[in-house]
Design a protein around this motif. Structure first.
Motif, PDB file in Angstrom:
ATOM      1  N   ALA A 107       0.821  -1.212   0.000  1.00  0.00           N
ATOM      2  CA  ALA A 107       0.000   0.000   0.000  1.00  0.00           C
ATOM      3  C   ALA A 107       0.855   1.263   0.000  1.00  0.00           C
ATOM      4  O   ALA A 107       0.578   2.218  -0.745  1.00  0.00           O
ATOM      5  N   GLU A 108       1.892   1.264   0.802  1.00  0.00           N
ATOM      6  CA  GLU A 108       2.778   2.433   0.886  1.00  0.00           C
ATOM      7  C   GLU A 108       3.455   2.690  -0.454  1.00  0.00           C
ATOM      8  O   GLU A 108       3.512   3.819  -0.948  1.00  0.00           O
ATOM      9  N   ARG A 109       3.979   1.650  -1.064  1.00  0.00           N
ATOM     10  CA  ARG A 109       4.669   1.806  -2.351  1.00  0.00           C
ATOM     11  C   ARG A 109       3.690   2.093  -3.480  1.00  0.00           C
ATOM     12  O   ARG A 109       3.983   2.857  -4.398  1.00  0.00           O
ATOM     13  N   ALA A 110       2.480   1.528  -3.392  1.00  0.00           N
ATOM     14  CA  ALA A 110       1.457   1.800  -4.403  1.00  0.00           C
ATOM     15  C   ALA A 110       1.023   3.262  -4.343  1.00  0.00           C
ATOM     16  O   ALA A 110       0.777   3.885  -5.385  1.00  0.00           O
ATOM     17  N   ARG A 111       0.946   3.811  -3.141  1.00  0.00           N
ATOM     18  CA  ARG A 111       0.554   5.219  -2.993  1.00  0.00           C
ATOM     19  C   ARG A 111       1.526   6.128  -3.744  1.00  0.00           C
ATOM     20  O   ARG A 111       1.111   7.065  -4.417  1.00  0.00           O
ATOM     21  N   PRO A 131      -3.422  -2.417  -3.728  1.00  0.00           N
ATOM     22  CA  PRO A 131      -3.106  -1.248  -2.904  1.00  0.00           C
ATOM     23  C   PRO A 131      -4.009  -1.096  -1.674  1.00  0.00           C
ATOM     24  O   PRO A 131      -3.675  -0.332  -0.767  1.00  0.00           O
ATOM     25  N   ALA A 132      -5.133  -1.807  -1.633  1.00  0.00           N
ATOM     26  CA  ALA A 132      -6.095  -1.654  -0.539  1.00  0.00           C
ATOM     27  C   ALA A 132      -6.158  -2.861   0.386  1.00  0.00           C
ATOM     28  O   ALA A 132      -7.003  -2.906   1.284  1.00  0.00           O
ATOM     29  N   GLN A 133      -5.293  -3.838   0.210  1.00  0.00           N
ATOM     30  CA  GLN A 133      -5.353  -5.030   1.061  1.00  0.00           C
ATOM     31  C   GLN A 133      -4.971  -4.748   2.513  1.00  0.00           C
ATOM     32  O   GLN A 133      -5.283  -5.539   3.382  1.00  0.00           O
ATOM     33  N   ALA A 134      -4.343  -3.620   2.778  1.00  0.00           N
ATOM     34  CA  ALA A 134      -3.952  -3.290   4.153  1.00  0.00           C
ATOM     35  C   ALA A 134      -5.087  -2.648   4.933  1.00  0.00           C
ATOM     36  O   ALA A 134      -5.162  -2.790   6.154  1.00  0.00           O
ATOM     37  N   ASP A 135      -5.994  -1.942   4.222  1.00  0.00           N
ATOM     38  CA  ASP A 135      -7.044  -1.214   4.942  1.00  0.00           C
ATOM     39  C   ASP A 135      -8.418  -1.267   4.289  1.00  0.00           C
ATOM     40  O   ASP A 135      -9.383  -0.740   4.841  1.00  0.00           O
ATOM     41  N   GLY A 136      -8.540  -1.862   3.115  1.00  0.00           N
ATOM     42  CA  GLY A 136      -9.836  -1.998   2.448  1.00  0.00           C
ATOM     43  C   GLY A 136     -10.307  -0.748   1.735  1.00  0.00           C
ATOM     44  O   GLY A 136     -11.434  -0.704   1.248  1.00  0.00           O
ATOM     45  N   ASP A 137      -9.470   0.288   1.641  1.00  0.00           N
ATOM     46  CA  ASP A 137      -9.888   1.563   1.073  1.00  0.00           C
ATOM     47  C   ASP A 137      -9.248   1.809  -0.294  1.00  0.00           C
ATOM     48  O   ASP A 137      -8.056   2.120  -0.380  1.00  0.00           O
ATOM     49  N   PRO A 138     -10.038   1.722  -1.382  1.00  0.00           N
ATOM     50  CA  PRO A 138      -9.481   1.956  -2.706  1.00  0.00           C
ATOM     51  C   PRO A 138      -9.524   3.429  -3.143  1.00  0.00           C
ATOM     52  O   PRO A 138      -9.269   3.734  -4.305  1.00  0.00           O
ATOM     53  N   THR A 139      -9.823   4.347  -2.220  1.00  0.00           N
ATOM     54  CA  THR A 139      -9.959   5.754  -2.584  1.00  0.00           C
ATOM     55  C   THR A 139      -8.758   6.307  -3.356  1.00  0.00           C
ATOM     56  O   THR A 139      -8.948   7.011  -4.351  1.00  0.00           O
ATOM     57  N   PRO A 140      -7.509   6.044  -2.943  1.00  0.00           N
ATOM     58  CA  PRO A 140      -6.384   6.572  -3.733  1.00  0.00           C
ATOM     59  C   PRO A 140      -6.376   6.072  -5.184  1.00  0.00           C
ATOM     60  O   PRO A 140      -6.079   6.833  -6.110  1.00  0.00           O
ATOM     61  N   LEU A 141      -6.728   4.813  -5.391  1.00  0.00           N
ATOM     62  CA  LEU A 141      -6.793   4.278  -6.745  1.00  0.00           C
ATOM     63  C   LEU A 141      -7.915   4.950  -7.526  1.00  0.00           C
ATOM     64  O   LEU A 141      -7.736   5.347  -8.681  1.00  0.00           O
ATOM     65  N   LEU A 142      -9.077   5.089  -6.900  1.00  0.00           N
ATOM     66  CA  LEU A 142     -10.208   5.709  -7.589  1.00  0.00           C
ATOM     67  C   LEU A 142      -9.893   7.157  -7.950  1.00  0.00           C
ATOM     68  O   LEU A 142     -10.282   7.633  -9.021  1.00  0.00           O
ATOM     69  N   ALA A 143      -9.162   7.852  -7.095  1.00  0.00           N
ATOM     70  CA  ALA A 143      -8.751   9.225  -7.396  1.00  0.00           C
ATOM     71  C   ALA A 143      -7.838   9.255  -8.617  1.00  0.00           C
ATOM     72  O   ALA A 143      -7.934  10.166  -9.452  1.00  0.00           O
ATOM     73  N   ARG A 172     -11.968  -7.866   0.206  1.00  0.00           N
ATOM     74  CA  ARG A 172     -13.404  -7.897  -0.092  1.00  0.00           C
ATOM     75  C   ARG A 172     -14.034  -6.519   0.053  1.00  0.00           C
ATOM     76  O   ARG A 172     -14.883  -6.131  -0.757  1.00  0.00           O
ATOM     77  N   ALA A 173     -13.630  -5.760   1.075  1.00  0.00           N
ATOM     78  CA  ALA A 173     -14.155  -4.405   1.248  1.00  0.00           C
ATOM     79  C   ALA A 173     -13.775  -3.526   0.059  1.00  0.00           C
ATOM     80  O   ALA A 173     -14.605  -2.764  -0.459  1.00  0.00           O
ATOM     81  N   ALA A 174     -12.532  -3.636  -0.385  1.00  0.00           N
ATOM     82  CA  ALA A 174     -12.082  -2.869  -1.541  1.00  0.00           C
ATOM     83  C   ALA A 174     -12.835  -3.290  -2.801  1.00  0.00           C
ATOM     84  O   ALA A 174     -13.239  -2.450  -3.612  1.00  0.00           O
ATOM     85  N   LEU A 175     -13.055  -4.582  -2.948  1.00  0.00           N
ATOM     86  CA  LEU A 175     -13.783  -5.099  -4.104  1.00  0.00           C
ATOM     87  C   LEU A 175     -15.224  -4.581  -4.110  1.00  0.00           C
ATOM     88  O   LEU A 175     -15.747  -4.187  -5.159  1.00  0.00           O
ATOM     89  N   ASP A 176     -15.854  -4.550  -2.942  1.00  0.00           N
ATOM     90  CA  ASP A 176     -17.216  -3.999  -2.847  1.00  0.00           C
ATOM     91  C   ASP A 176     -17.247  -2.532  -3.268  1.00  0.00           C
ATOM     92  O   ASP A 176     -18.150  -2.097  -3.989  1.00  0.00           O
ATOM     93  N   ALA A 177     -16.255  -1.752  -2.820  1.00  0.00           N
ATOM     94  CA  ALA A 177     -16.188  -0.333  -3.186  1.00  0.00           C
ATOM     95  C   ALA A 177     -15.937  -0.170  -4.685  1.00  0.00           C
ATOM     96  O   ALA A 177     -16.537   0.699  -5.332  1.00  0.00           O
ATOM     97  N   LEU A 178     -15.060  -0.997  -5.252  1.00  0.00           N
ATOM     98  CA  LEU A 178     -14.811  -0.942  -6.691  1.00  0.00           C
ATOM     99  C   LEU A 178     -16.059  -1.307  -7.487  1.00  0.00           C
ATOM    100  O   LEU A 178     -16.360  -0.688  -8.507  1.00  0.00           O
ATOM    101  N   ALA A 179     -16.801  -2.298  -7.019  1.00  0.00           N
ATOM    102  CA  ALA A 179     -18.039  -2.704  -7.693  1.00  0.00           C
ATOM    103  C   ALA A 179     -19.071  -1.579  -7.656  1.00  0.00           C
ATOM    104  O   ALA A 179     -19.782  -1.348  -8.645  1.00  0.00           O
ATOM    105  N   ALA A 180     -19.160  -0.872  -6.534  1.00  0.00           N
ATOM    106  CA  ALA A 180     -20.099   0.249  -6.417  1.00  0.00           C
ATOM    107  C   ALA A 180     -19.689   1.403  -7.343  1.00  0.00           C
ATOM    108  O   ALA A 180     -20.544   2.112  -7.884  1.00  0.00           O
TER     109      ALA A 180
END
Length: 190
Positions: A107-111, A131-143, A172-180
């Motif tokens: 996640a750190e290196r992906a950021r 990039p979201a496997q550490a916290d489930g948040d794909p927001t940086p990728l979506l940005a 799974r949390a990141a996948l749900d956010a990506l699907a939405a």
């Protein structure tokens, strides 16, 4: 003449919007993304094309799981191609805590990679949940995908690597956010 890497693969029939390609290991997610990228470049050129490649390469029982887009299609000069030398947390980790630490490193290196990416006209993302496997948040990728005419992301979707560990829950949390976020979801495989 070498065999065509896309012989049995169709590019997604899309030219705009946000698309998520999902499925278990070795069903063609990366190849489909690469074919869609190749078709875009052939018809529209390389201007504004961003490729984010987060896929680790893991060998299991003699089979390569995952892998980078350039196994199938080398993004030509003119494309911005960012590659993360990613860990495969659940395969490489000694235990659940070590797996989570590897996910944090990813996640750190992906950021840093996401911060370096230019504003895209079209963006293609290989293994979008890494990039979201550490916290489930794909927001940086979506940005990093915002403003693109076309965004194609692929992601692992299966319980074959686990379900109860933190990395799997975050994935799974990141996948749900990506699907939405996605306009279209394209499931490959079983």
């Amino acid at each position: 003449m070498p065999p065509d890497p896309f012989a049995a693969t169709d590019a997604l029939p899309v030219d705009a919007g946000r698309h998520l390609v999902v499925g278990p290991s070795n069903v063609g997610k990366t190849r489909t993304t690469a074919a869609t990228l190749a078709r875009w470049v052939e018809s529209r050129g390389t201007d504004g094309v961003v490729v984010l490649d987060f896929a680790p390469e893991v060998e299991r029982d003699g089979d390569l799981l995952g892998g980078r887009i350039d196994r199938f299609y080398r993004p030509p000069d003119g494309c911005w191609y960012g590659v993360l030398d990613a860990h495969a947390p659940r395969s490489d980790g000694r235990d659940d805590e070590d797996a989570l630490e590897l996910a944090r490193s990813n996640a750190e290196r992906a950021r840093r990679l996401l911060d370096a990416a230019p504003s895209p006209r079209a963006v293609f993302v290989n293994d979008a949940t890494i990039p979201a496997q550490a916290d489930g948040d794909p927001t940086p990728l979506l940005a990093a995908c915002s403003g693109a005419e076309l965004a194609v992301c692929n992601a692992f979707e299966s319980d074959e690597l686990g379900t109860d560990d933190e990395v799997s829950k975050n994935e799974r949390a990141a996948l749900d956010a990506l699907a939405a976020w996605a306009d279209g979801r394209h499931r490959l495989g079983r």
